[in-house]
Design a protein around this motif. Structure first.
Motif, short mmCIF file in Angstrom:
data_model
loop_
_atom_site.label_atom_id
_atom_site.label_comp_id
_atom_site.label_asym_id
_atom_site.label_seq_id
_atom_site.Cartn_x
_atom_site.Cartn_y
_atom_site.Cartn_z
N PHE A 1 0.84 -1.21 0.00
CA PHE A 1 0.00 0.00 0.00
C PHE A 1 0.87 1.26 0.00
N LYS B 1 -0.99 9.36 2.01
CA LYS B 1 -0.96 7.89 2.05
C LYS B 1 0.09 7.34 3.00
N ILE C 1 -1.45 7.38 6.38
CA ILE C 1 -2.42 6.28 6.45
C ILE C 1 -1.69 4.96 6.68
N GLU D 1 -6.54 12.14 0.53
CA GLU D 1 -5.93 10.94 1.12
C GLU D 1 -4.71 10.50 0.34
N GLU D 2 -4.73 10.68 -0.96
CA GLU D 2 -3.58 10.31 -1.80
C GLU D 2 -2.33 11.05 -1.34
N GLY E 1 -0.27 2.96 -3.04
CA GLY E 1 -1.42 3.77 -2.66
C GLY E 1 -2.74 3.09 -2.98
N ALA F 1 -5.64 1.48 -2.00
CA ALA F 1 -6.38 1.33 -0.74
C ALA F 1 -7.16 0.03 -0.68
N LEU G 1 -8.43 5.83 -2.62
CA LEU G 1 -8.13 7.06 -1.90
C LEU G 1 -8.66 8.29 -2.64
#
Length: 169
Positions: free
Chosen positions: A3, A25, A28, A21-22, A7, A9, A17
């Motif tokens: 991930f 990442k 996250i 959120e990208e 990226g 998700a 994402l």
């Protein structure tokens, strides 16, 4: 790891994402890693307990201190910055550690308390605000809190002097 590189998700069981959120990442990925180290059930409750997760090690350490200072009736304060205790709710790390202490280390349940239980007990005893129906009736007022004080102080009387230890997981 995958991930953090891609990226993607869906590898975490999440929807793709968003743009915001990208950009985050790596945060996250770090958050998921912290939760997985504490207990995989923080990610997905269908996972089983594992003896090498941080919650299991924490319970053992708490039990070791408990037995070491049992004669002095030692008190411990434990704080986790992941998860919150909610009585009667679904799985949470606090209740899991308590379960381990009771079942695996035979610590009496009545000797394990959560600060949230004290706050709930205090709120039961606080006067309720009543809507003023008579313009001549006195106001019910509470003492104003000092600036910056967001949580009422809880004073727990101690019957004897107890050694205290703190643990942050």
């Amino acid at each position: 790891m995958q991930f953090a590189k891609t990226g993607d998700a869906t590898l975490l069981g999440r929807l793709p994402l968003s743009e915001t959120e990208e950009k985050a990442k790596m945060l996250i990925a770090t958050d998921y890693a912290r939760k997985m180290a504490l207990d995989m059930r923080m990610i997905d409750p269908s996972y089983e307990d594992h003896p090498d997760n941080k919650a299991s090690h924490c319970a053992k350490m708490i039990a070791d201190y408990y037995h070491k200072y049992d004669a002095q009736k030692g008190t411990q304060f434990v704080f986790s910055d992941l998860g919150t205790y909610q009585q009667g709710s679904e799985w949470n790390v606090y209740s899991e550690i308590k379960r381990k202490l009771i079942e695996d280390y035979h610590i009496p349940a009545h000797e394990i308390r959560f600060i949230q239980e004290f706050q709930a007990e205090l709120s039961k005893n606080e006067p309720k605000a009543v809507e003023k129906q008579d313009e001549h009736a006195p106001d019910i007022r509470q003492e104003p809190r000092p600036k910056g004080d967001t949580v009422p102080t809880v004073n727990v009387p101690m019957m004897d002097k107890r050694p205290q230890t703190g643990l942050h997981i």
